[in-house]
Design an enzyme around this catalytic site. Structure first.
Site, PDB file in Angstrom:
ATOM      1  N   CYS A  37      93.330  62.563  75.539  1.00  0.00           N
ATOM      2  CA  CYS A  37      94.806  62.942  75.051  1.00  0.00           C
ATOM      3  C   CYS A  37      95.752  62.649  76.197  1.00  0.00           C
ATOM      4  O   CYS A  37      95.316  63.081  77.305  1.00  0.00           O
ATOM      5  CB  CYS A  37      94.755  64.337  74.513  1.00  0.00           C
ATOM      6  SG  CYS A  37      93.605  64.804  73.234  1.00  0.00           S
ATOM      7  N   ARG A  90      94.451  56.899  77.196  1.00  0.00           N
ATOM      8  CA  ARG A  90      93.773  58.345  77.125  1.00  0.00           C
ATOM      9  C   ARG A  90      93.453  58.709  75.814  1.00  0.00           C
ATOM     10  O   ARG A  90      92.859  59.624  75.535  1.00  0.00           O
ATOM     11  CB  ARG A  90      94.747  59.606  77.572  1.00  0.00           C
ATOM     12  CG  ARG A  90      95.206  59.175  79.176  1.00  0.00           C
ATOM     13  CD  ARG A  90      96.164  60.338  79.567  1.00  0.00           C
ATOM     14  NE  ARG A  90      95.436  61.523  79.575  1.00  0.00           N
ATOM     15  CZ  ARG A  90      94.890  61.772  80.737  1.00  0.00           C
ATOM     16  NH1 ARG A  90      94.687  60.967  81.841  1.00  0.00           N
ATOM     17  NH2 ARG A  90      93.879  62.848  80.828  1.00  0.00           N
ATOM     18  N   TRP A 100      93.224  61.885  71.392  1.00  0.00           N
ATOM     19  CA  TRP A 100      91.698  61.597  71.155  1.00  0.00           C
ATOM     20  C   TRP A 100      90.924  62.615  70.378  1.00  0.00           C
ATOM     21  O   TRP A 100      90.643  63.694  71.117  1.00  0.00           O
ATOM     22  CB  TRP A 100      91.166  60.812  72.534  1.00  0.00           C
ATOM     23  CG  TRP A 100      89.916  60.356  72.082  1.00  0.00           C
ATOM     24  CD1 TRP A 100      89.367  59.150  71.997  1.00  0.00           C
ATOM     25  CD2 TRP A 100      88.441  61.130  72.490  1.00  0.00           C
ATOM     26  NE1 TRP A 100      87.913  59.104  71.838  1.00  0.00           N
ATOM     27  CE2 TRP A 100      87.734  60.174  72.348  1.00  0.00           C
ATOM     28  CE3 TRP A 100      88.104  62.480  72.677  1.00  0.00           C
ATOM     29  CZ2 TRP A 100      86.247  60.584  72.462  1.00  0.00           C
ATOM     30  CZ3 TRP A 100      86.888  62.871  73.013  1.00  0.00           C
ATOM     31  CH2 TRP A 100      85.912  61.778  72.845  1.00  0.00           C
ATOM     32  N   ASN A 141      95.616  69.261  75.827  1.00  0.00           N
ATOM     33  CA  ASN A 141      94.641  68.228  76.099  1.00  0.00           C
ATOM     34  C   ASN A 141      93.467  69.087  76.738  1.00  0.00           C
ATOM     35  O   ASN A 141      93.595  69.974  77.595  1.00  0.00           O
ATOM     36  CB  ASN A 141      95.100  67.517  77.242  1.00  0.00           C
ATOM     37  CG  ASN A 141      93.966  66.325  77.903  1.00  0.00           C
ATOM     38  OD1 ASN A 141      93.075  66.249  77.351  1.00  0.00           O
ATOM     39  ND2 ASN A 141      94.337  65.904  79.091  1.00  0.00           N
ATOM     40  N   GLY A 142      92.210  68.874  76.140  1.00  0.00           N
ATOM     41  CA  GLY A 142      91.021  69.656  76.721  1.00  0.00           C
ATOM     42  C   GLY A 142      90.111  70.099  75.542  1.00  0.00           C
ATOM     43  O   GLY A 142      90.422  69.591  74.175  1.00  0.00           O
ATOM     44  N   GLU A 198      74.758  47.360  81.416  1.00  0.00           N
ATOM     45  CA  GLU A 198      76.211  47.041  81.409  1.00  0.00           C
ATOM     46  C   GLU A 198      76.694  45.816  80.509  1.00  0.00           C
ATOM     47  O   GLU A 198      77.753  46.072  79.942  1.00  0.00           O
ATOM     48  CB  GLU A 198      76.995  46.759  82.949  1.00  0.00           C
ATOM     49  CG  GLU A 198      78.190  46.513  83.105  1.00  0.00           C
ATOM     50  CD  GLU A 198      79.163  47.553  82.610  1.00  0.00           C
ATOM     51  OE1 GLU A 198      78.617  48.558  82.090  1.00  0.00           O
ATOM     52  OE2 GLU A 198      80.301  47.307  82.589  1.00  0.00           O
ATOM     53  N   LYS A 246      79.013  46.609  77.262  1.00  0.00           N
ATOM     54  CA  LYS A 246      80.371  45.880  76.867  1.00  0.00           C
ATOM     55  C   LYS A 246      80.338  45.348  75.424  1.00  0.00           C
ATOM     56  O   LYS A 246      81.471  45.429  74.802  1.00  0.00           O
ATOM     57  CB  LYS A 246      80.547  44.702  78.020  1.00  0.00           C
ATOM     58  CG  LYS A 246      80.827  44.861  79.314  1.00  0.00           C
ATOM     59  CD  LYS A 246      82.398  45.354  79.454  1.00  0.00           C
ATOM     60  CE  LYS A 246      82.478  46.956  79.235  1.00  0.00           C
ATOM     61  NZ  LYS A 246      82.201  47.834  80.408  1.00  0.00           N
ATOM     62  N   GLU A 279      80.685  48.264  73.031  1.00  0.00           N
ATOM     63  CA  GLU A 279      82.250  48.909  72.945  1.00  0.00           C
ATOM     64  C   GLU A 279      83.036  48.141  72.235  1.00  0.00           C
ATOM     65  O   GLU A 279      84.077  48.640  71.615  1.00  0.00           O
ATOM     66  CB  GLU A 279      82.679  49.256  74.807  1.00  0.00           C
ATOM     67  CG  GLU A 279      81.936  50.189  75.390  1.00  0.00           C
ATOM     68  CD  GLU A 279      82.749  50.082  76.765  1.00  0.00           C
ATOM     69  OE1 GLU A 279      82.684  49.327  77.499  1.00  0.00           O
ATOM     70  OE2 GLU A 279      83.074  51.311  76.862  1.00  0.00           O
ATOM     71  N   HIS A 299      56.117  47.654  75.707  1.00  0.00           N
ATOM     72  CA  HIS A 299      55.877  49.205  75.473  1.00  0.00           C
ATOM     73  C   HIS A 299      56.421  49.877  74.378  1.00  0.00           C
ATOM     74  O   HIS A 299      56.656  51.132  74.265  1.00  0.00           O
ATOM     75  CB  HIS A 299      56.052  50.165  76.658  1.00  0.00           C
ATOM     76  CG  HIS A 299      55.363  49.659  77.987  1.00  0.00           C
ATOM     77  ND1 HIS A 299      53.865  49.577  77.942  1.00  0.00           N
ATOM     78  CD2 HIS A 299      55.753  48.891  79.297  1.00  0.00           C
ATOM     79  CE1 HIS A 299      53.541  49.211  79.146  1.00  0.00           C
ATOM     80  NE2 HIS A 299      54.531  48.666  79.838  1.00  0.00           N
ATOM     81  N   LYS A 304      89.897  55.565  77.602  1.00  0.00           N
ATOM     82  CA  LYS A 304      89.751  55.137  78.950  1.00  0.00           C
ATOM     83  C   LYS A 304      89.553  56.300  79.936  1.00  0.00           C
ATOM     84  O   LYS A 304      88.708  56.125  81.024  1.00  0.00           O
ATOM     85  CB  LYS A 304      90.937  54.324  79.595  1.00  0.00           C
ATOM     86  CG  LYS A 304      90.583  53.437  80.803  1.00  0.00           C
ATOM     87  CD  LYS A 304      91.270  52.190  80.988  1.00  0.00           C
ATOM     88  CE  LYS A 304      90.857  51.538  82.012  1.00  0.00           C
ATOM     89  NZ  LYS A 304      89.348  50.767  81.608  1.00  0.00           N
TER      90      LYS A 304
HETATM   91  C1  AGP Z   1      83.608  51.359  80.446  1.00  0.00           C
HETATM   92  O1  AGP Z   1      83.833  50.380  79.593  1.00  0.00           O
HETATM   93  C2  AGP Z   1      83.704  52.661  79.467  1.00  0.00           C
HETATM   94  N1  AGP Z   1      84.715  52.612  78.744  1.00  0.00           N
HETATM   95  C3  AGP Z   1      83.172  54.213  80.150  1.00  0.00           C
HETATM   96  O2  AGP Z   1      82.054  53.994  80.028  1.00  0.00           O
HETATM   97  C4  AGP Z   1      83.549  54.567  81.357  1.00  0.00           C
HETATM   98  O3  AGP Z   1      83.246  53.618  82.349  1.00  0.00           O
HETATM   99  C5  AGP Z   1      83.070  55.862  81.646  1.00  0.00           C
HETATM  100  O4  AGP Z   1      83.818  56.945  80.453  1.00  0.00           O
HETATM  101  C6  AGP Z   1      83.354  56.598  83.094  1.00  0.00           C
HETATM  102  O5  AGP Z   1      84.771  56.480  83.265  1.00  0.00           O
HETATM  103  P1  AGP Z   1      85.362  56.574  84.679  1.00  0.00           P
HETATM  104  O6  AGP Z   1      84.641  55.478  85.240  1.00  0.00           O
HETATM  105  O7  AGP Z   1      86.696  56.670  84.690  1.00  0.00           O
HETATM  106  O8  AGP Z   1      84.773  57.876  85.418  1.00  0.00           O
END
Ligand code: AGP
Length: 616
Positions: free
Chosen positions: A2, A27, A77, A103-104, A489, A493, A496, A512, A611
């Site tokens: 937010c 945000r 958000w 926000n929170g 990772e 990606k 996401e 396993h 983000k």
């Molecule tokens: C990465 O593509 C993400 N959107 C997410 O996993 C991000 O890395 C995570 O929220 C951590 O954020 P930060 O690095 O700002 O702490």
């Protein structure tokens, strides 16, 4: 999560708020709204969906927008309640005299709601935030002082908040409060600003006051009064913001994500510059404030992070244990904070965060600081809350990353961890400067930017593979050793931005359990670096092939065995196993990008994500 903006001055509030919100879209972006102070009343406009929808709403009420010079705005958000117009902020009390954006998360909102309902408050939304509107209004009815009302209200609230509130009868002020959620007050001439983050206001002012936890403030156009929760007046210093106005441009790329992937060679040059001169010199990290003695006393290292940053941390474990020989644990911050973790003044804690505002990581860092551990923060935001908590700071200088999916910040984090590892290693044993493997790693780091360019300059094969596999609904990415985090990772990606079910797995663990899922409908992507685990990964690929899985390899060399076993192989320039995560990931980022692009997804703002994750 937010974004909050506030403005009070002589300009059109709606314009300042809309522009500010556009810089806070990272945000959250599921709905937005503004409240504008008008004559004897507060006008509220909201819209579900992206900010453009709110822009359209405001363009149809120009007469109101032209007159209002005070207002608050919010981009949401969703945590409680669907992303609908009703749940969008600002929220109001029964009569609409008081408005608030939040926000929170208000953890005790159910209890507060029940009490307020008994007093006649009628709730319209499913949000926790609406409680704040009724609660502040309720307190205001007792004292008729908005600053005091906010203070009394926040004392009753458990959880995290940044609030911004206005009252119809007090058109000359905005009241703000903060706890565990970022909020700054931009200081102007005859006007003042409020924002969750610097980019929202940097075009208007370079001076700001950082509000601290448990502080409230009354912001008028030519004054700012800050108090603690006991009403004591405080003098927060006015700081110069470390930012230039950001000209956000895709530079001809279709998406920010593609641009940011392509920027990684320059990011790598930036990270190394001034810290790694040549393969035979010591690493210089000016802001790491650990003496040789302190480093020698480190008994263990704990890396705390979330998401992509956590994956960078996992690579960090491999190299720290390999070179510095210090036992290293890596843990998701959200798991770290609610158990009896063991950390003391012989523990070095490394917090990694692109945004520096991730709530889980901030809480973890606060906990370990109380235990006396030295905290190094690796972040792309040296102005962030986390950076302010750091004992030592390693700013990664990746430049602003707009796309929600982290790419170039991951590269910068990885390389910073390589530098930090060698820095610690050289302090423990200066003789390692002559170690052949370290000399060669340094040399390879210097050559890395050009190798990244080789990958990003020739994406035809990656595009073709992306197209061929874009219709699959499930993927599994496998690797062993230092590239196991790369598989996590790469899968993250893909998930996401394409919403394909992709899992990263240790290749050795396939047999396993997950092997049960394999058939021709689930492609397996394997990372095949020449090195210690190559033959083992190849055997795991054979096992997958025997279950008719389609196989994609990412490799740094041509092996004639690849032709028989793999459906497709993506070649990268030759690189040591130790540094290969920094090159393999570029291929996986591009593959995820092109798959999402073929599927027509909203690559830069994928659904449900934000983000900066400022709630636990
Ligand atoms: C990465 O593509 C993400 N959107 C997410 O996993 C991000 O890395 C995570 O929220 C951590 O954020 P930060 O690095 O700002 O702490």
């Amino acid at each position: 999560m937010c974004g909050i903006v506030g403005y009070i001055g002589n300009s059109k509030a709606s314009e300042v708020l809309l522009k500010g919100l556009s810089y806070l879209e990272y945000r959250g972006y599921d709905s937005s709204g503004v409240a504008l102070m008008a004559k004897n009343k507060i006008e509220i406009f909201k819209a579900p969906g992206k900010l453009n929808n709110l822009r359209d709403v405001l363009s149809s009420v120009q007469d109101i927008c032209n007159k209002s010079t005070c207002g608050i705005g919010h981009i949401r958000w969703a945590t409680h309640g669907l992303p609908t117009e009703l749940n969008a902020h600002p929220h109001t009390c029964n009569c609409g005299s008081l408005v608030v954006v939040h926000n929170g998360i208000i953890e005790n909102y159910k209890e507060l709601k029940a009490e307020l309902e008994k007093c006649g408050c009628e709730f319209k939304s499913q949000t926790d935030s609406e409680v704040a509107a009724h609660l502040i209004a309720h307190e205001f009815s007792k004292c008729k002082d908005l600053l005091k009302a906010m203070t009394s209200a926040v004392k009753k609230i458990n959880g995290a908040y940044a609030f911004c509130a206005m009252h119809r009868t007090l058109p000359d002020r905005i009241i703000v409060a903060r706890k565990n959620a970022p909020l700054i007050i931009g200081v102007g001439e005859g006007e003042n600003f409020i924002a969750s983050d610097i980019p929202a206001i940097i075009e208007y002012t370079k001076k700001a006051i950082y509000l601290n936890d448990n502080q409230v403030a009354e912001v008028k156009k030519d004054s700012i009064k800050i108090t603690d929760l006991n009403g004591k007046i405080l003098e927060n210093k006015v700081e110069m913001l470390p930012f230039e106005p950001v000209a956000l441009s895709k530079m001809g790329y279709k998406h920010y994500m593609l641009k940011e992937i392509h920027e990684q060679s320059d990011v790598a040059r930036n990270v190394l510059s001034g810290k790694l001169k040549d393969s035979k010199s010591q690493i210089t990290l000016q802001d790491v404030k650990l003496s040789e003695n302190e480093i020698k006393n480190i008994k263990r290292i704990q890396i705390i992070a979330c998401g992509t940053s956590l994956h960078a941390g996992l690579v960090g474990k491999y190299i720290l244990e390999k070179f510095a020989k210090i036992p290293t644990d890596v843990e998701a911050s959200s798991e770290y904070i609610y158990r009896d973790t063991i950390a003391d003044n012989n523990t070095l804690v490394i917090g990694i965060s692109q945004s520096g505002e991730t709530a889980d990581t901030i809480t973890a860092i606060k906990q370990v600081k109380e235990k006396g551990s030295h905290v190094v923060i690796i972040t792309n935001r040296p102005d962030s809350t986390m950076a302010r908590l750091a004992d030592s700071l390693l700013p990664v200088n990746a430049g602003i990353e707009v796309s929600v999916a982290a790419t170039k910040s991951y590269m910068a984090q990885l390389l910073s961890l390589y530098l930090l590892t060698m820095f610690i290693t050289q302090k423990i044993n200066p003789e390692t400067i002559k170690d052949k493997e370290i000399i060669s790693l340094k040399q390879e780091l210097l050559e890395l930017p050009n190798k990244i360019e080789t990958v990003t300059n020739d994406t035809e094969k990656i595009k073709a593979v992306a197209k061929k596999y874009s219709s699959f609904k499930d993927f599994i990415f496998i690797a062993r050793g230092i590239n196991y985090p790369t598989s996590l990772e790469g899968a993250l990606k893909l998930k996401e931005i394409s919403y394909i079910n992709a899992t990263g797995y240790s290749a050795g663990e396939l047999k396993h359990g997950p092997i049960a899922m394999l058939d021709e409908t689930m492609p397996v992507l394997a990372i095949l670096n020449k090195g210690l685990v190559y033959d083992k990964v190849m055997s795991n690929c054979e096992e997958a092939k025997a279950r008719q899985a389609k196989l994609i390899g990412v490799s740094n060399f041509i092996d004639k065995k690849h032709k028989d076993l793999f459906d497709d192989v993506l070649l990268i320039p030759d690189i040591s196993d130790t540094l290969s995560p920094a090159l393999n990931i570029v291929v996986l980022q591009l593959l995820a990008y092109y798959i999402a692009e073929y599927l027509g997804k909203d690559v830069d703002q994928p659904r449900n994500l934000a983000k900066s994750v400022t709630v636990e």
